[in-house]
Write an enzyme that holds these catalytic residues in place. Structure first.
Site, short mmCIF file in Angstrom:
data_model
loop_
_atom_site.label_atom_id
_atom_site.label_comp_id
_atom_site.label_asym_id
_atom_site.label_seq_id
_atom_site.Cartn_x
_atom_site.Cartn_y
_atom_site.Cartn_z
N GLY A 97 -1.79 1.98 3.90
CA GLY A 97 -2.52 2.13 2.62
C GLY A 97 -1.59 2.70 1.59
CB THR A 98 1.07 2.24 0.35
OG1 THR A 98 2.07 2.88 -0.38
CG2 THR A 98 1.44 0.79 0.49
CB THR A 99 0.16 1.65 -5.06
OG1 THR A 99 -1.21 1.82 -4.78
CG2 THR A 99 0.35 0.64 -6.17
CE LYS A 120 3.01 5.79 0.81
NZ LYS A 120 1.71 5.33 0.37
#
Lengths: 274, 223
Positions: free
Chosen positions: A57-59, A90
Site C-alpha cells: 500500500g503506497t504512493t 521507499k
C-alpha cells in the site's frame, strides 16, 4: 570432434558440498529458494501471504523534465488494516546516480533492489563504466519475469542519469517494463496522477517540479488510507541524485489547506434542565 | 469435481509479544514467556529471546519451531563469520543477515515476527523491526506479536520521535534513561497481558549496554 570441458568454470550448484555450500557460497550462485512440498503451490502461496501479510500500500511517482528526473514517495507500510510503519524508505538508493522506488511487497522490493545494486556494481567493475538505466531496468525486469506467477509483488520505477541523459523505466513483477516520462505506482497513484498530469510542464524549474511532486503525493495521502507518513522528494541530475525534502504530511496539510476563519452561523446555546 | 485440500498446515501460532527500545547508550529487548497453541498453554516458561552476538539480541514471536530454526541458522552463520573475520558481527550487519535469511524462504516463509536489538559500532542503541519475509527498518522502538497492536500505540504516544526521513533532519534519539525504559517495558507488558490472551505468565527483559548483558524478570498475570 571432442568438446572442451567447461564444467569446472560453472558456478558450484552441485550438492557435493551439501549444506555448507549454502553458508559459504554467498553470492557466487543465484539465490536458491526452497519450495514447499505441496501439490497445490498456488493455494499454499495464497494462504501463506494471508498469514504473513507483507507490508504494502503506497504512493510513488517519478517524472522526467528539463532539469532531470524528479522522484517522490510516501512512507507508510500497512499490513492489512494495521499501519506497521510510518517511516519506510521507499526511495532506494541503488548507486549515486540511480534511484529505485518501492511499491507492493516491501520485502520483495528491498531484496531485489539490493540485488540490483550488487549487479550494477559488478557491471561497473567488469566493464569499467557505469551501467545505463536501460541496462539496470532490464536486469531487474528479467529477474522478476523469471519469478512470474510465484506471487512476488513489485511495482518499481528505476530513475537515473546516464550517458544518454535522464532515464525512467517502470518495472513490475508481472514482467512488464516500460520506458516513459511520467509514472505513478501504488494504491494512491490515481490521486497522484490527477495532480501530476494537470500541473506538468516539461520546462519546469527544479523548485517547481519538486513542489508539484510533493503536492501530488500529499493529495494521494489525503485520500488513500494506505498512504501517509513523510513525503520524500529526490532530484536526479547530471551529477547524481540529491534528496530535496522530507515533509510530514500532517504538517503539509496546514500549508495546502490553511484554516480559514469563518463566522459562526449557529452557536451552541445552553439549555436549562428543569 | 471438488479438489481435496490439505487439512494439515506446516504452521502453528504459539502467540506471545516482543518489544525492543533503543536508547543513547543501551538497548532493551523484552518478550513474555508464554507459549500457547490455540486456547491451550503449552508452557509458562519459554524464552523467545536469543543472543546472537555479544551486543546483539533477537526476540521473535510466531511459530516457535520456525523461530528456533532461524535462531540456530543465525548462530551458525555468526560462528562462521567469527572464524573468517576474527571479530563479532556488528548489529547492522546481523540485521541485514536476518533480512536475507528470511527472504531466502520467501516461498515457504519462516512464520516468525522478529525484533532485533543491540548496540551499533558507536555504542548507540539500535532496534530493527521485521516482517515475516525480511523487509526491515532501523527504528527507535518496536513491538511484534499478538500484543503488538496494543503496545505500539502506547509506545508511539510515549516515545514518538521525528521521522528519520524528514529533511532538514531532526535528531531521533529516545531521551529516556535505561531505568525509565525498563519501567516503560514493564508497563507495556502489564497492560498487554490484561487484554491479550496470548500474553502473560512472565516477562523476560534483556538489557544491553557498554558494560555487557543483563537479564531481568517480572511476573505477569497467569490467567
Amino acid at each position: 570432434m571432442m568438446k572442451i570441458d567447461f564444467s569446472g568454470l560453472e558456478p558450484n550448484t552441485s550438492s557435493l558440498r551439501g549444506n555448507l555450500n549454502e553458508f559459504l557460497s554467498g553470492l557466487s550462485t543465484a539465490p536458491e529458494f526452497q519450495i514447499p512440498n505441496t501439490n497445490d503451490f498456488d493455494g499454499f502461496q495464497k494462504e501463506s501471504i494471508q498469514m504473513v501479510k507483507p507490508a504494502k500500500g503506497t504512493t510513488t511517482l517519478a517524472f522526467i523534465f528539463k532539469e532531470g528526473v524528479m522522484v517522490a514517495a510516501d512512507s507508510r507500510a500497512s499490513m492489512g488494516g494495521y499501519i506497521s510503519s510510518q517511516s519506510v524508505k521507499k526511495i532506494i538508493e541503488i548507486n549515486p546516480y540511480m534511484l529505485g522506488t518501492m511499491a507492493g511487497g516491501a520485502a520483495d522490493c528491498q531484496f531485489w533492489h539490493r540485488n540490483l545494486g550488487i549487479k550494477c556494481r559488478l557491471h561497473e567493475l567488469a566493464n569499467k563504466r557505469r551501467i545505463s538505466v536501460t541496462g539496470a531496468s532490464k536486469l531487474l525486469a528479467n529477474i522478476l519475469y523469471s519469478y512470474r506467477g510465484m506471487g512476488l509483488s513489485v511495482g518499481t520505477m528505476i530513475a537515473g542519469w546516464d550517458e544518454k541523459g535522464p532515464g525512467l523505466y517502470y518495472v513490475d513483477s508481472e514482467g512488464g517494463r516500460l520506458k516513459g516520462t511520467r509514472f505513478s505506482v501504488g494504491s494512491g497513484s490515481p490521486y497522484a496522477y490527477g495532480v501530476l498530469d494537470s500541473g506538468y510542464h516539461y520546462d519546469m524549474s527544479v523548485e517547481e517540479a519538486a513542489e508539484l511532486a510533493r503536492r501530488a503525493i500529499y493529495h494521494a495521502t489525503f485520500r488513500d488510507g494506505a498512504s501517509g507518513g513523510v513525503v520524500s522528494v529526490y532530484h536526479v541530475g547530471p551529477n547524481g541524485w540529491k534528496k530535496l525534502s522530507g515533509d510530514d504530511v500532517g504538517e503539509l496539510h496546514y500549508t495546502y489547506y490553511p484554516v480559514e476563519r469563518t463566522s459562526v452561523e449557529q452557536e451552541m446555546a445552553e439549555v436549562s434542565i428543569s | 469435481m471438488t479438489k481435496e485440500h490439505a487439512n494439515w498446515s506446516p504452521y502453528d501460532n504459539n502467540g506471545g509479544t516482543c518489544v525492543a527500545i533503543a536508547g543513547a547508550e543501551y538497548c532493551v529487548v523484552a518478550a513474555d514467556t508464554r507459549m500457547s497453541s490455540g486456547y491451550n498453554i503449552l508452557t509458562r516458561d519459554y524464552s523467545k529471546i536469543a543472543q546472537l552476538a555479544d551486543k546483539c539480541s533477537m526476540a521473535s514471536s510466531g511459530f516457535q519451531a520456525d523461530v528456533r530454526a532461524l535462531q540456530k541458522h543465525l548462530e551458525a552463520r555468526h560462528l562462521i563469520y567469527q572464524h573468517q573475520h576474527n571479530k563479532q558481527m556488528s548489529t547492522p550487519a546481523m540485521a541485514q543477515l536476518l533480512s536475507n535469511t528470511l527472504y531466502y524462504k520467501r516461498f515457504f516463509p519462516y512464520y516468525a515476527f522478529n525484533v532485533l536489538g543491540g548496540l551499533d559500532s558507536q555504542g548507540k542503541g539500535c532496534v530493527f523491526t521485521y516482517d515475516a519475509v525480511g523487509s526491515y527498518e532501523r527504528v527507535g522502538y518496536s513491538s511484534q506479536g499478538s500484543g503488538s497492536t496494543l503496545i505500539m500505540p502506547f509506545l508511539d504516544n510515549q516515545l514518538k520521535s521525528p521521522s528519520p526521513l524528514l529533511l532538514p533532519a531532526k535528531d531521533a534519539v529516545t531521551p529516556l534513561s535505561e531505568s525509565e525504559a525498563i519501567d516503560l517495558v514493564k508497563t507495556c507488558f502489564a497492560s498487554a497481558t490484561e487484554r491479550d490472551i496470548y500474553t502473560g505468565d512472565k516477562l523476560e527483559i534483556v538489557i544491553l549496554n557498554a558494560e555487557g548483558i543483563r537479564r531481568e524478570y517480572m511476573e505477569l498475570r497467569k490467567d
